[in-house]
Design an enzyme around this catalytic site. Sequence first.
Site, PDB file in Angstrom:
ATOM      1  N   GLY A   1      23.865   4.356 -40.871  1.00 30.05           N
ATOM      2  CA  GLY A   1      23.095   5.311 -41.658  1.00 30.05           C
ATOM      3  C   GLY A   1      21.879   5.886 -40.950  1.00 30.05           C
ATOM      4  O   GLY A   1      20.899   6.257 -41.605  1.00 30.05           O
TER       5      GLY A   1
ATOM      6  N   ASN B   1      21.785   8.754 -39.510  1.00 29.29           N
ATOM      7  CA  ASN B   1      21.713  10.162 -39.937  1.00 29.29           C
ATOM      8  C   ASN B   1      21.129  10.278 -41.339  1.00 29.29           C
ATOM      9  O   ASN B   1      20.342  11.181 -41.613  1.00 29.29           O
ATOM     10  CB  ASN B   1      23.089  10.823 -39.861  1.00 29.29           C
ATOM     11  CG  ASN B   1      23.418  11.287 -38.455  1.00 29.29           C
ATOM     12  OD1 ASN B   1      22.868  12.277 -37.980  1.00 29.29           O
ATOM     13  ND2 ASN B   1      24.282  10.550 -37.784  1.00 29.29           N
TER      14      ASN B   1
ATOM     15  N   ASN C   1      29.588  18.268 -42.637  1.00 25.98           N
ATOM     16  CA  ASN C   1      29.881  17.055 -41.868  1.00 25.98           C
ATOM     17  C   ASN C   1      29.140  17.125 -40.538  1.00 25.98           C
ATOM     18  O   ASN C   1      28.984  18.200 -39.967  1.00 25.98           O
ATOM     19  CB  ASN C   1      31.400  16.989 -41.608  1.00 25.98           C
ATOM     20  CG  ASN C   1      31.805  15.788 -40.788  1.00 25.98           C
ATOM     21  OD1 ASN C   1      31.379  14.666 -41.060  1.00 25.98           O
ATOM     22  ND2 ASN C   1      32.631  16.007 -39.773  1.00 25.98           N
TER      23      ASN C   1
ATOM     24  N   HIS D   1      29.550  15.814 -36.689  1.00 25.19           N
ATOM     25  CA  HIS D   1      30.528  15.220 -35.775  1.00 25.19           C
ATOM     26  C   HIS D   1      29.875  15.077 -34.398  1.00 25.19           C
ATOM     27  O   HIS D   1      29.233  16.010 -33.915  1.00 25.19           O
ATOM     28  CB  HIS D   1      31.791  16.078 -35.681  1.00 25.19           C
ATOM     29  CG  HIS D   1      32.846  15.454 -34.831  1.00 25.19           C
ATOM     30  ND1 HIS D   1      33.628  14.404 -35.282  1.00 25.19           N
ATOM     31  CD2 HIS D   1      33.205  15.676 -33.550  1.00 25.19           C
ATOM     32  CE1 HIS D   1      34.438  14.024 -34.303  1.00 25.19           C
ATOM     33  NE2 HIS D   1      34.196  14.781 -33.243  1.00 25.19           N
TER      34      HIS D   1
ATOM     35  N   ASP E   1      36.464  21.933 -44.640  1.00 29.42           N
ATOM     36  CA  ASP E   1      37.590  22.476 -45.403  1.00 29.42           C
ATOM     37  C   ASP E   1      38.710  21.438 -45.391  1.00 29.42           C
ATOM     38  O   ASP E   1      38.468  20.274 -45.046  1.00 29.42           O
ATOM     39  CB  ASP E   1      38.018  23.848 -44.858  1.00 29.42           C
ATOM     40  CG  ASP E   1      38.520  23.777 -43.428  1.00 29.42           C
ATOM     41  OD1 ASP E   1      38.762  22.657 -42.934  1.00 29.42           O
ATOM     42  OD2 ASP E   1      38.677  24.844 -42.800  1.00 29.42           O
TER      43      ASP E   1
ATOM     44  N   GLY F   1      41.041  20.896 -43.403  1.00 29.52           N
ATOM     45  CA  GLY F   1      41.408  20.405 -42.070  1.00 29.52           C
ATOM     46  C   GLY F   1      40.546  19.231 -41.648  1.00 29.52           C
ATOM     47  O   GLY F   1      39.601  18.850 -42.329  1.00 29.52           O
TER      48      GLY F   1
ATOM     49  N   ASP G   1      37.871  17.906 -39.190  1.00 30.85           N
ATOM     50  CA  ASP G   1      36.835  18.426 -38.278  1.00 30.85           C
ATOM     51  C   ASP G   1      37.000  19.925 -38.046  1.00 30.85           C
ATOM     52  O   ASP G   1      36.693  20.434 -36.964  1.00 30.85           O
ATOM     53  CB  ASP G   1      36.832  17.672 -36.934  1.00 30.85           C
ATOM     54  CG  ASP G   1      36.462  16.209 -37.103  1.00 30.85           C
ATOM     55  OD1 ASP G   1      35.712  15.886 -38.043  1.00 30.85           O
ATOM     56  OD2 ASP G   1      36.928  15.385 -36.298  1.00 30.85           O
TER      57      ASP G   1
END
Length: 207
Positions: free
Chosen positions: A12, A14, A108, A110, A147, A149, A151
Site C-alpha cells: 500500500g 501507493n 490503475n 502499472h 476498460d 482489457g 492494462d
Amino acid sequence: MLRTVVCVSGGGTNLQAILDAVKSGQVTNTEIIAVISNNAGAYALTRAEENGIPGMLLSPKDYPDRESYHAAFMKKMRELSPDLIVLAGFLVRIPKEMTTEFEGKIINIHPSLIPSFCGVGYYGLKVHEAVLARGVKITGATVHFVDAGMDEGPIIAQKAVRVEEDDTPEILQRRVMEEAEWILLPQAIDDIANNRLTVQNGYVRKG
Ligand code: GAR
C-alpha cells in the site's frame, strides 16, 4: 468532493502516497471513502486504519467461485457508489461488469511504460524481473483509465525511470515507485477531481 475508493493487495505504498497528498493539499476535492483489499495480510489495510478510513476485506478465498466473488465485489461497489475507483496495486482482475458500470471512473497504476511489460502475468515484482531480463535501459510507470482489457484503456500519464546496470528487481521497483508511481497517481487523482481530463476516442487530453 470526488468520493474515491482505493483497491489494494499488498504494502500500500501507493495508497500512502495518495493519503499523504490529500492531507498535504496536493490533491484537492478528494475524499478517500474506503480501502478494499483482497488480501487479509495487506499492510495497506493497516495504513487505512491508521488514517481513519474504513478498510474492507473482499477475498476470493472466502467465496466458492469467481462468480460469487464478483457478485459480492459489485454489491460492495454499488453500496459505496464512488465517483472514482483507484486500483493501487490491486493484483486481482476486477469484474468485467465493473468496467461497464463504472466506465471512465476506474484508474490503475502499472509499473512499466505501457504497452511494454504489461498484460497477463505482468504485475508487481514480475514486471521488474522481466524488464531486467530483457535488458531495457528505460522503464517507468503508467496511470490509465481501466476498460475491459488487461492494462489497456486510455493513458493518463507516464513517467520514464532509468534502469541501472546492477539493479535487482527490488531496487528497480523501489526507484520506479519513488520517481514515478508516487508522483503520477496522486497527480492523476487531482486532475480528475478538478475536471482537468477529457477522454475522446481513447485519448486523454489535459487542460
Ligand atoms: C505497485 O508497483 C503497482 O504499480 C503494482 O503493484 C505495486 C503495488 O505496490 N501494480 C501492478 O503491477 C498492477 N498490474 P504498493 O502496494 O506498495 O502500492
